[in-house]
Write a protein that holds these residues in place. Structure first.
Motif, PDB file in Angstrom:
ATOM      1  N   LYS A   2       8.831  54.158   2.310  1.00 11.33           N
ATOM      2  CA  LYS A   2       8.124  53.219   3.173  1.00 11.33           C
ATOM      3  C   LYS A   2       9.130  52.510   4.067  1.00 11.33           C
ATOM      4  O   LYS A   2      10.230  52.154   3.638  1.00 11.33           O
ATOM      5  CB  LYS A   2       7.364  52.207   2.322  1.00 11.33           C
ATOM      6  N   HIS A   3       8.715  52.286   5.312  1.00 10.48           N
ATOM      7  CA  HIS A   3       9.633  51.733   6.309  1.00 10.48           C
ATOM      8  C   HIS A   3       8.904  50.657   7.116  1.00 10.48           C
ATOM      9  O   HIS A   3       7.760  50.848   7.546  1.00 10.48           O
ATOM     10  CB  HIS A   3      10.119  52.840   7.244  1.00 10.48           C
ATOM     11  N   ILE A   4       9.564  49.515   7.306  1.00 12.49           N
ATOM     12  CA  ILE A   4       8.993  48.419   8.089  1.00 12.49           C
ATOM     13  C   ILE A   4       9.900  48.115   9.277  1.00 12.49           C
ATOM     14  O   ILE A   4      11.107  47.879   9.104  1.00 12.49           O
ATOM     15  CB  ILE A   4       8.820  47.146   7.243  1.00 12.49           C
ATOM     16  N   ASN A   5       9.323  48.156  10.466  1.00 12.49           N
ATOM     17  CA  ASN A   5       9.992  47.600  11.643  1.00 12.49           C
ATOM     18  C   ASN A   5       9.678  46.112  11.666  1.00 12.49           C
ATOM     19  O   ASN A   5       8.541  45.713  11.937  1.00 12.49           O
ATOM     20  CB  ASN A   5       9.470  48.260  12.919  1.00 12.49           C
ATOM     21  N   LEU A   6      10.648  45.276  11.346  1.00 14.75           N
ATOM     22  CA  LEU A   6      10.454  43.828  11.283  1.00 14.75           C
ATOM     23  C   LEU A   6      10.954  43.208  12.580  1.00 14.75           C
ATOM     24  O   LEU A   6      12.155  43.072  12.807  1.00 14.75           O
ATOM     25  CB  LEU A   6      11.194  43.234  10.087  1.00 14.75           C
ATOM     26  N   THR A  17      21.565  29.998  12.240  1.00 15.46           N
ATOM     27  CA  THR A  17      22.086  30.210  10.891  1.00 15.46           C
ATOM     28  C   THR A  17      21.098  29.728   9.846  1.00 15.46           C
ATOM     29  O   THR A  17      20.809  30.409   8.859  1.00 15.46           O
ATOM     30  CB  THR A  17      23.431  29.483  10.715  1.00 15.46           C
ATOM     31  N   SER A  18      20.538  28.536  10.085  1.00 15.12           N
ATOM     32  CA  SER A  18      19.552  27.985   9.154  1.00 15.12           C
ATOM     33  C   SER A  18      18.291  28.838   9.119  1.00 15.12           C
ATOM     34  O   SER A  18      17.711  29.079   8.052  1.00 15.12           O
ATOM     35  CB  SER A  18      19.195  26.552   9.548  1.00 15.12           C
ATOM     36  N   VAL A  19      17.870  29.304  10.295  1.00 18.03           N
ATOM     37  CA  VAL A  19      16.658  30.121  10.380  1.00 18.03           C
ATOM     38  C   VAL A  19      16.779  31.363   9.513  1.00 18.03           C
ATOM     39  O   VAL A  19      15.865  31.712   8.754  1.00 18.03           O
ATOM     40  CB  VAL A  19      16.371  30.511  11.843  1.00 18.03           C
ATOM     41  N   MET A  20      17.914  32.055   9.573  1.00 16.63           N
ATOM     42  CA  MET A  20      18.077  33.301   8.837  1.00 16.63           C
ATOM     43  C   MET A  20      18.442  33.057   7.372  1.00 16.63           C
ATOM     44  O   MET A  20      17.898  33.718   6.475  1.00 16.63           O
ATOM     45  CB  MET A  20      19.138  34.170   9.519  1.00 16.63           C
ATOM     46  N   ASN A  21      19.321  32.118   7.107  1.00 15.49           N
ATOM     47  CA  ASN A  21      19.740  31.870   5.723  1.00 15.49           C
ATOM     48  C   ASN A  21      18.589  31.389   4.851  1.00 15.49           C
ATOM     49  O   ASN A  21      18.529  31.705   3.662  1.00 15.49           O
ATOM     50  CB  ASN A  21      20.878  30.848   5.679  1.00 15.49           C
ATOM     51  N   SER A  22      17.681  30.614   5.438  1.00  8.36           N
ATOM     52  CA  SER A  22      16.561  30.087   4.658  1.00  8.36           C
ATOM     53  C   SER A  22      15.515  31.150   4.356  1.00  8.36           C
ATOM     54  O   SER A  22      14.570  30.900   3.598  1.00  8.36           O
ATOM     55  CB  SER A  22      15.908  28.917   5.410  1.00  8.36           C
ATOM     56  N   ARG A  23      15.686  32.358   4.914  1.00  5.70           N
ATOM     57  CA  ARG A  23      14.711  33.439   4.704  1.00  5.70           C
ATOM     58  C   ARG A  23      15.282  34.573   3.845  1.00  5.70           C
ATOM     59  O   ARG A  23      14.667  35.643   3.738  1.00  5.70           O
ATOM     60  CB  ARG A  23      14.282  34.010   6.049  1.00  5.70           C
ATOM     61  N   LYS A  24      16.418  34.375   3.220  1.00  3.85           N
ATOM     62  CA  LYS A  24      17.029  35.461   2.443  1.00  3.85           C
ATOM     63  C   LYS A  24      16.091  35.976   1.356  1.00  3.85           C
ATOM     64  O   LYS A  24      15.935  37.182   1.175  1.00  3.85           O
ATOM     65  CB  LYS A  24      18.347  34.983   1.829  1.00  3.85           C
ATOM     66  N   GLN A  25      15.450  35.063   0.640  1.00  6.61           N
ATOM     67  CA  GLN A  25      14.549  35.480  -0.435  1.00  6.61           C
ATOM     68  C   GLN A  25      13.332  36.215   0.115  1.00  6.61           C
ATOM     69  O   GLN A  25      12.865  37.200  -0.456  1.00  6.61           O
ATOM     70  CB  GLN A  25      14.104  34.272  -1.252  1.00  6.61           C
ATOM     71  N   LEU A  26      12.826  35.749   1.249  1.00  7.89           N
ATOM     72  CA  LEU A  26      11.695  36.408   1.892  1.00  7.89           C
ATOM     73  C   LEU A  26      12.043  37.856   2.232  1.00  7.89           C
ATOM     74  O   LEU A  26      11.282  38.783   1.935  1.00  7.89           O
ATOM     75  CB  LEU A  26      11.293  35.643   3.162  1.00  7.89           C
ATOM     76  N   PHE A  27      13.198  38.053   2.854  1.00 10.29           N
ATOM     77  CA  PHE A  27      13.601  39.407   3.243  1.00 10.29           C
ATOM     78  C   PHE A  27      13.845  40.294   2.017  1.00 10.29           C
ATOM     79  O   PHE A  27      13.505  41.476   2.014  1.00 10.29           O
ATOM     80  CB  PHE A  27      14.853  39.357   4.117  1.00 10.29           C
ATOM     81  N   ILE A  38      15.550  45.579  11.179  1.00  9.80           N
ATOM     82  CA  ILE A  38      15.390  44.348  11.942  1.00  9.80           C
ATOM     83  C   ILE A  38      15.417  44.672  13.434  1.00  9.80           C
ATOM     84  O   ILE A  38      16.318  45.352  13.921  1.00  9.80           O
ATOM     85  CB  ILE A  38      16.507  43.338  11.616  1.00  9.80           C
ATOM     86  N   ILE A  39      14.436  44.176  14.145  1.00 17.18           N
ATOM     87  CA  ILE A  39      14.341  44.365  15.597  1.00 17.18           C
ATOM     88  C   ILE A  39      14.188  43.000  16.252  1.00 17.18           C
ATOM     89  O   ILE A  39      13.362  42.192  15.814  1.00 17.18           O
ATOM     90  CB  ILE A  39      13.142  45.258  15.970  1.00 17.18           C
ATOM     91  N   TYR A  40      14.984  42.727  17.278  1.00 13.71           N
ATOM     92  CA  TYR A  40      14.874  41.487  18.040  1.00 13.71           C
ATOM     93  C   TYR A  40      14.239  41.786  19.400  1.00 13.71           C
ATOM     94  O   TYR A  40      14.349  42.914  19.908  1.00 13.71           O
ATOM     95  CB  TYR A  40      16.243  40.838  18.223  1.00 13.71           C
ATOM     96  N   PRO A  41      13.575  40.791  19.995  1.00 16.55           N
ATOM     97  CA  PRO A  41      12.922  41.031  21.294  1.00 16.55           C
ATOM     98  C   PRO A  41      13.838  41.619  22.356  1.00 16.55           C
ATOM     99  O   PRO A  41      13.392  42.420  23.182  1.00 16.55           O
ATOM    100  CB  PRO A  41      12.424  39.633  21.678  1.00 16.55           C
ATOM    101  N   LEU A  79       5.791  44.870  11.545  1.00 19.56           N
ATOM    102  CA  LEU A  79       5.465  43.510  11.134  1.00 19.56           C
ATOM    103  C   LEU A  79       6.180  42.540  12.067  1.00 19.56           C
ATOM    104  O   LEU A  79       7.397  42.631  12.251  1.00 19.56           O
ATOM    105  CB  LEU A  79       5.925  43.293   9.691  1.00 19.56           C
ATOM    106  N   CYS A  80       5.437  41.643  12.682  1.00 18.02           N
ATOM    107  CA  CYS A  80       6.025  40.665  13.612  1.00 18.02           C
ATOM    108  C   CYS A  80       6.235  39.344  12.883  1.00 18.02           C
ATOM    109  O   CYS A  80       5.259  38.659  12.537  1.00 18.02           O
ATOM    110  CB  CYS A  80       5.106  40.469  14.815  1.00 18.02           C
TER     111      CYS A  80
END
Length: 445
Positions: A2-6, A17-27, A38-41, A79-80
């Motif tokens: 299974k593959h997700i384009n996030l 830094t805070s935005v990404m570090n606070s999401r470690k568990q989510l990822f 991971i895809i950025y706009p 997934l956006c």
């Protein structure tokens, strides 16, 4: 596999830094059932340049040759992730190259859920099927099992959109409420914030229907008014004297003087135009005035001049209705997180009328870490959630429940409360009712 384009949407106003570090568990939880890319706009820009756009940018045509799937992947889904507030306009520019139906992920940090609400409202208004997945703060494994099923199960990968306009309540425009609105002058200082992509209002229609008058006031007039303020004036000294003891988080007397000066500057405009209410494009003054309007709006609300943030007319109208119908000030706030099992939604914002709280502190504004904001302690008890929305303010949402606690989560706006709905139906109605990124809380006691 299974593959997700996030696809991650984040505002530069938030600390990356805070935005990404606070999401470690989510990822990590997402990676437990799928490989994640991971895809950025910015990585989608080449696709965007080849996509079909209408001239006005408000109608969307899919570009069929763009395919997010990789041929060597057995199962792929997109997934956006709306990582922060202030991303709505960015997201809008990429809508036509994203696979449909669009699946949105939000969580309880950095105004993610509020921005997701605004985006989903816009998608609904434009007839684009979408699903909102809001990750709970506790990273409950049940949520990620549901996410996996929605993303990859053949029978649920494209769930049918739910009926959204299911709120059974109607606004009660009594004679006294209509009298309050009649002849009211409403100031629109600086226009609306760019992220309010689903919150447009036909002001000419509203003027005719309710006999009100909207006055467009350029932000430059406020900036000039602020620059002419004498920060040593007695009125400002009085505010500083009363509130200096509540400063926290490195805020200084000079910060408070500037915030008090902004209050005087806005009040002078209210007097000049005889305003009964106003909303301000508040982020525009962060650089030019080097302060915030949070304290000013709080004080003005307590004086009966109903004042809202971000140029949001729909929410300002909702606040005015609360003041007329309940004879009380209200709290304009963002939905910040949800918990279906507990029937709760957290709300937060950086300003609140002081008459509502039973204690407060004065930290910095959340997104900018500048100026003065209000971290208020809201009394627990019965509250109503209210929101007018739609181009002609024709939609009305009313939810009932109780404020059960105040929260203190670092990656959120400063005043924070947890609201528990009276029933599961009320909770579902709120989560499914697309009404933009702000709601209004008013005491029902």
């Amino acid at each position: 596999m299974k593959h997700i384009n996030l696809v991650i949407f984040a505002s530069i106003l938030h600390d990356g830094t805070s935005v990404m570090n606070s999401r470690k568990q989510l990822f990590e939880n997402i990676r437990s059932f799928a490989e994640v890319e991971i895809i950025y706009p910015t990585m989608l820009s080449s696709m965007l340049s080849r996509s079909k756009y209408s001239e006005d940018g408000d109608s969307f045509t899919d570009y069929d040759n763009i395919d997010f799937r990789e041929k060597d992947k057995e199962m792929t889904s997109t997934l956006c992730f709306i990582a922060t507030g202030g991303t709505e306009e960015i997201f809008k520019s990429f809508i036509n190259i994203l696979p449909k139906p669009i699946i949105i992920l939000s969580d309880g940090l950095h105004n993610s859920l509020a921005a997701a609400f605004e985006i989903c409202t816009f998608l609904k208004n434009n007839g684009i099927d979408n699903t909102l997945l809001n990750a709970p703060l506790d990273n409950n494994p049940v949520f990620f099992k549901r996410m996996e099923k929605i993303l990859f199960s053949a029978d649920t990968a494209h769930p049918a959109p739910k009926e959204l306009d299911i709120n059974p309540h109607k606004a009660d425009f009594t004679k006294s409420v209509l009298h309050y609105f009649s002849k009211a002058k409403i100031g629109l200082i600086g226009g609306e914030s760019p992220w309010l992509i689903s919150s447009k209002v036909d002001t000419l229609y509203i003027e005719k229907k309710y006999d009100v008058k909207f006055l467009e006031i350029p932000i430059s007039e406020l900036e000039q008014s602020f620059n002419n303020i004498d920060l040593s004036a007695p009125e400002i000294k009085g505010i500083v004297s009363k509130m200096e003891q509540y400063l926290i988080g490195g805020r200084t007397k000079e910060d408070l003087e500037a915030a008090a000066g902004m209050y005087v500057a806005i009040k002078n405009i209210c007097i000049k135009y005889e305003l009964k209410a106003l909303t301000i494009k508040c982020f525009s003054i962060l650089d030019s005035c080097r302060t915030t309007a949070c304290l000013a709006l709080s004080l003005l609300n307590d004086e009966g001049i109903i004042s809202g943030c971000e140029g949001d007319i729909q929410t300002l109208w909702s606040m005015m209705y609360c003041y007329a119908a309940y004879s009380k000030c209200s709290f304009m706030a963002n939905p910040s997180s949800s918990n279906k099992d507990e029937l709760t939604v957290d709300f937060s914002h950086c300003t609140i009328p002081l008459s509502i709280v039973h204690g407060f502190r004065l930290p910095s504004h959340f997104e900018s870490s500048s100026g003065i904001a209000i971290s208020g302690s809201v009394p627990c008890g019965k509250y109503n959630l209210i929101k007018f929305s739609g181009l002609q303010l024709e939609r009305f949402y009313l939810g009932r429940g109780i404020v059960i606690m105040n929260t203190n989560i670092e990656q959120r706006c400063r005043t924070q409360i947890r609201f528990k709905f009276n029933s599961a139906d009320e909770f579902d109605n709120f989560m499914n009712n697309r009404s933009g990124n702000h709601f209004v809380l008013v005491s029902d006691e």
